[in-house]
Write an enzyme that holds these catalytic residues in place. Structure first.
Site, mmCIF file in Angstrom:
data_model
loop_
_atom_site.group_PDB
_atom_site.id
_atom_site.type_symbol
_atom_site.label_atom_id
_atom_site.label_comp_id
_atom_site.label_asym_id
_atom_site.label_seq_id
_atom_site.Cartn_x
_atom_site.Cartn_y
_atom_site.Cartn_z
ATOM 1 N N ARG A 68 1.021 -1.256 -0.005
ATOM 2 C CA ARG A 68 -0.068 -0.003 0.013
ATOM 3 C C ARG A 68 0.963 1.244 -0.199
ATOM 4 N NH1 ARG A 68 -3.336 -3.026 3.636
ATOM 5 N NH2 ARG A 68 -5.100 -3.942 2.189
ATOM 6 N N LYS A 74 3.154 11.562 -10.992
ATOM 7 C CA LYS A 74 2.207 10.838 -11.882
ATOM 8 C C LYS A 74 2.950 9.194 -12.221
ATOM 9 C CE LYS A 74 -1.016 13.593 -14.467
ATOM 10 N NZ LYS A 74 -1.436 14.180 -15.695
ATOM 11 N N GLU A 102 9.468 17.074 -25.012
ATOM 12 C CA GLU A 102 8.831 17.680 -23.608
ATOM 13 C C GLU A 102 9.396 18.909 -23.244
ATOM 14 O OE1 GLU A 102 6.069 16.195 -22.646
ATOM 15 O OE2 GLU A 102 6.078 14.093 -22.222
ATOM 16 N N LYS A 144 7.715 22.540 -14.692
ATOM 17 C CA LYS A 144 6.859 21.294 -14.347
ATOM 18 C C LYS A 144 6.725 21.648 -12.842
ATOM 19 C CE LYS A 144 5.402 16.828 -14.505
ATOM 20 N NZ LYS A 144 5.362 15.730 -15.332
ATOM 21 N N GLU A 154 -4.130 17.649 -10.584
ATOM 22 C CA GLU A 154 -4.811 17.874 -11.778
ATOM 23 C C GLU A 154 -5.986 18.328 -11.902
ATOM 24 O OE1 GLU A 154 -3.106 15.710 -15.334
ATOM 25 O OE2 GLU A 154 -5.243 16.057 -16.280
ATOM 26 N N ARG A 214 -3.038 21.680 -13.828
ATOM 27 C CA ARG A 214 -1.967 20.785 -14.194
ATOM 28 C C ARG A 214 -2.219 20.235 -15.573
ATOM 29 N NH1 ARG A 214 1.226 15.938 -10.892
ATOM 30 N NH2 ARG A 214 2.247 15.331 -12.700
ATOM 31 N N ASN A 230 -0.499 18.461 -20.503
ATOM 32 C CA ASN A 230 -0.929 17.558 -21.356
ATOM 33 C C ASN A 230 -0.909 17.975 -22.713
ATOM 34 O OD1 ASN A 230 -3.007 14.739 -21.324
ATOM 35 N ND2 ASN A 230 -1.795 14.973 -19.921
ATOM 36 N N HIS A 277 -0.760 15.878 -25.922
ATOM 37 C CA HIS A 277 -1.033 14.359 -25.517
ATOM 38 C C HIS A 277 -2.218 14.034 -25.808
ATOM 39 C CE1 HIS A 277 2.600 15.626 -23.274
ATOM 40 N NE2 HIS A 277 2.713 14.238 -22.713
ATOM 41 N N HIS A 298 -0.895 10.606 -27.086
ATOM 42 C CA HIS A 298 -1.497 9.412 -26.377
ATOM 43 C C HIS A 298 -2.065 8.426 -27.395
ATOM 44 C CE1 HIS A 298 -0.639 10.514 -21.933
ATOM 45 N NE2 HIS A 298 0.480 10.160 -22.581
ATOM 46 N N HIS A 304 7.433 8.408 -26.873
ATOM 47 C CA HIS A 304 6.456 9.191 -26.377
ATOM 48 C C HIS A 304 6.810 10.774 -26.908
ATOM 49 C CE1 HIS A 304 3.545 10.937 -23.489
ATOM 50 N NE2 HIS A 304 4.753 11.854 -22.859
HETATM 51 N N1 LIG Z 1 4.726 10.674 -15.184
HETATM 52 C C1 LIG Z 1 5.044 11.611 -16.115
HETATM 53 O O1 LIG Z 1 4.566 12.561 -15.576
HETATM 54 C C2 LIG Z 1 5.470 11.480 -17.324
HETATM 55 C C3 LIG Z 1 5.948 12.586 -18.148
HETATM 56 C C4 LIG Z 1 6.439 12.147 -19.384
HETATM 57 C C5 LIG Z 1 6.384 10.885 -19.813
HETATM 58 N N2 LIG Z 1 6.060 9.903 -19.102
HETATM 59 C C6 LIG Z 1 6.235 8.479 -19.730
HETATM 60 O O2 LIG Z 1 7.619 8.353 -19.955
HETATM 61 C C7 LIG Z 1 7.866 7.383 -20.740
HETATM 62 C C8 LIG Z 1 9.040 7.537 -21.823
HETATM 63 O O3 LIG Z 1 9.878 7.872 -21.134
HETATM 64 P P1 LIG Z 1 11.582 8.001 -21.878
HETATM 65 O O4 LIG Z 1 11.382 8.615 -23.345
HETATM 66 O O5 LIG Z 1 12.446 7.888 -21.143
HETATM 67 O O6 LIG Z 1 11.329 6.465 -22.330
HETATM 68 P P2 LIG Z 1 12.225 5.036 -21.908
HETATM 69 O O7 LIG Z 1 12.166 4.804 -20.337
HETATM 70 O O8 LIG Z 1 11.720 3.665 -22.752
HETATM 71 O O9 LIG Z 1 13.644 5.278 -22.466
HETATM 72 C C9 LIG Z 1 14.226 5.137 -23.969
HETATM 73 C C10 LIG Z 1 15.121 4.203 -24.278
HETATM 74 O O10 LIG Z 1 16.357 4.764 -23.792
HETATM 75 C C11 LIG Z 1 16.800 3.788 -23.043
HETATM 76 N N3 LIG Z 1 17.685 4.439 -21.895
HETATM 77 C C12 LIG Z 1 17.304 5.163 -20.934
HETATM 78 N N4 LIG Z 1 18.267 5.751 -20.241
HETATM 79 C C13 LIG Z 1 19.644 5.498 -21.073
HETATM 80 C C14 LIG Z 1 20.914 6.080 -21.166
HETATM 81 N N5 LIG Z 1 21.262 6.910 -20.158
HETATM 82 N N6 LIG Z 1 21.726 5.475 -22.165
HETATM 83 C C15 LIG Z 1 21.309 4.622 -22.991
HETATM 84 N N7 LIG Z 1 20.144 4.277 -23.051
HETATM 85 C C16 LIG Z 1 19.031 4.772 -22.084
HETATM 86 C C17 LIG Z 1 15.817 2.865 -22.328
HETATM 87 O O11 LIG Z 1 16.340 1.684 -22.112
HETATM 88 C C18 LIG Z 1 14.822 2.889 -23.677
HETATM 89 O O12 LIG Z 1 15.204 1.844 -24.494
HETATM 90 C C19 LIG Z 1 6.246 7.176 -21.262
HETATM 91 O O13 LIG Z 1 5.782 5.916 -20.794
HETATM 92 C C20 LIG Z 1 5.735 8.286 -21.049
HETATM 93 O O14 LIG Z 1 4.420 7.886 -21.106
HETATM 94 C C21 LIG Z 1 5.713 10.224 -17.857
HETATM 95 O O1 LIG Z 2 2.701 15.685 -15.220
HETATM 96 C C1 LIG Z 2 1.766 15.583 -16.050
HETATM 97 O O2 LIG Z 2 0.658 16.182 -15.627
HETATM 98 C C2 LIG Z 2 1.782 15.422 -17.333
HETATM 99 O O3 LIG Z 2 0.837 15.677 -18.082
HETATM 100 C C3 LIG Z 2 3.227 15.231 -18.251
HETATM 101 C C4 LIG Z 2 2.980 14.626 -19.592
HETATM 102 O O4 LIG Z 2 4.128 14.842 -20.269
HETATM 103 C C5 LIG Z 2 3.149 12.831 -19.264
HETATM 104 O O5 LIG Z 2 3.151 12.369 -20.375
HETATM 105 C C6 LIG Z 2 2.068 12.170 -18.323
HETATM 106 O O6 LIG Z 2 2.506 10.929 -17.869
HETATM 107 C C7 LIG Z 2 0.782 12.456 -19.014
HETATM 108 O O7 LIG Z 2 -0.338 11.970 -17.863
HETATM 109 P P1 LIG Z 2 -1.564 11.606 -18.407
HETATM 110 O O8 LIG Z 2 -2.504 11.919 -16.954
HETATM 111 O O9 LIG Z 2 -2.278 12.161 -19.366
HETATM 112 O O10 LIG Z 2 -1.490 10.016 -18.276
HETATM 113 ZN ZN LIG Z 3 4.508 13.436 -21.946
#
Ligand SMILES: NC(=O)c1ccc[n+]([C@@H]2O[C@H](COP(=O)([O-])OP(=O)(O)OC[C@H]3O[C@@H](n4cnc5c(N)ncnc54)[C@H](O)[C@@H]3O)[C@@H](O)[C@H]2O)c1
Ligand SMILES: O=C(O)C(=O)C[C@@H](O)[C@H](O)[C@H](O)COP(=O)(O)O
Ligand SMILES: [Zn+2]
Length: 367
Positions: free
Chosen positions: A123, A144, A186, A228, A238, A242, A246, A249, A253, A266
């Protein structure tokens, strides 16, 4: 080292950005109250593990920590409930308990999945984000966390803030150029929604940034993180503001889900989405002259700006109606008012979206 803060009504944590920070992990953890009595569990992927896992684990062990780890296959297709279940099993087998802490070492996929493990394990236990992609300057901040469902991105998740974010920019030296470009999407988004001066800076410093000039890169990461952090600090869960994060997105998405996770990164999907949503803003009369500058900026960073000709508009529309911003299936978008300013627009007419998606299809692209 640059330090920024996220300060919501319930959480306050630092974002540390700089060089050589993985070696300084024990002292950075100590600053947020973590000590070697806490058992650690590093979550990473198969691409990152051979590069940085040993360094991180050894540094922590030398400081007296007991450290376990789990490695899952790299890529967006791993951001699933199945991976969560496997990681949970490994955490249990390795003896994690409620006093343990999780370290998410990797890009956004690792950060989102490991953060969701932290949110759900017994949890909820604390975690720290150790981003290693440029894109993860965004994903590591704001809490998130979650995984994808075949029908939609991040459909299963939670808000769970990390105790600390440590961005060691040295890790970007091994990042493939496609992922560097993806990360800039981003950064560009944050500039386009919040700060025209930052947009101009990204336009003027493109060559240095693309060449990974260290000082400029830290500036870009810190600029994106600052925006951010400001937005999240004002609206952690959100309830309104917030949602501007998006931008790009709703289309992005939908494209990721419809094309199949991992087909587009992404950042690529969001880049195409921002051009489409700029065109939509113009079509609805909210703004003029935004799409051209948006497209030019996106193109100059080596990102795609068109949908594949094979893209099915109907399928994209179905996915967009399921977007988390949509209420009762009404098409909802973050649309530009100008460069550096956006608004949330509900109940956008389908006809306008169809026209834009059709306009956005490029010749010769397919998936
Ligand atoms: N939570 C949030 O607020 C938020 C915001 C933006 C994106 N996201 C999510 O993030 C994800 C995308 O993240 P990403 O673009 O980092 O993708 P990812 O984590 O898949 O990384 C991209 C690739 O780079 C590789 N990699 C990572 N670091 C490396 C390094 N230093 N050297 C060599 N290779 C490396 C990984 O293994 C992968 O193959 C999506 O799922 C998206 O929805 C979430
Ligand atoms: O942090 C946020 O809020 C964002 O929307 C950042 C986005 O870049 C990111 O891709 C996030 O994961 C999108 O969230 P979601 O709630 O649309 O799934
Ligand atoms: Zn994003």
């Amino acid at each position: 080292m640059r330090t920024l803060w996220v300060e919501t009504t319930t959480h306050r944590y630092p974002i540390q950005i700089g060089s050589g920070l993985l070696q300084r992990l024990p002292s950075l953890l100590e600053e947020v109250g973590w000590t070697p009595e806490r058992r650690l569990f590093v979550v990473t992927d198969t691409q990152v593990a051979p590069l940085y896992l040993k360094e991180a684990v050894t540094t922590l062990q030398q400081a007296g920590y007991t450290v376990g780890s789990v490695v899952f296959p790299a890529g967006e297709s791993s951001k699933t409930l199945q991976t969560l279940e496997q990681m949970t099993g490994e955490a249990l087998r390795q003896g994690l308990d409620r006093k343990s802490g999780i370290l998410a070492l990797g890009g956004g996929v690792v950060g989102d999945a490991a953060g969701f493990l932290a949110a759900t394990f017994m949890r909820g236990i604390p975690f720290v984000q150790l981003p290693t992609t440029l894109l993860a300057h965004d994903s590591s901040v704001g809490g998130k966390v979650g995984v994808n469902h075949p029908l939609g991105k991040n459909m299963i998740g939670a808000f769970h803030q990390p105790d600390l974010v440590v961005f060691d920019v040295d890790t970007l030296k091994t990042l493939p150029s496609r992922e560097i470009a993806s990360g800039f999407a981003e950064v560009i988004k944050e500039a386009l929604i919040w700060d025209e001066t930052f947009v101009r800076w990204l336009e003027e410093n493109r060559a240095g940034l693309m060449a990974l000039d260290a000082a400029r890169l830290v500036e870009a990461i810190a600029g994106g993180c600052r925006m951010k952090a400001e937005v999240v600090s004002q609206d952690e869960k959100e309830s309104g503001l917030r949602a501007i994060l998006n931008y790009g997105h709703t289309i992005g998405h939908a494209l990721e889900a419809v094309a199949g996770y991992g087909q587009f990164t992404h950042g690529e999907a969001v880049a195409i989405g921002m051009v489409g949503e700029a065109l939509l803003g113009e079509r609805l009369g909210l703004t003029t002259n935004v799409s051209q500058r948006t497209q030019a900026l996106i193109q100059s960073y080596g990102l795609p700006y068109q949908l594949p000709t094979t893209a099915e508009v109907d399928e994209l529309l179905v996915a967009m109606r399921r977007d988390k911003k949509a209420a009762q299936g009404a098409l909802t978008f973050v649309l530009p008012r100008g460069i550096g300013s956006v608004e949330i627009v509900k109940e956008v007419p389908e006809a306008a979206v169809r026209q834009v998606l059709t306009q956005l299809k490029g010749e010769g692209l397919s998936w």
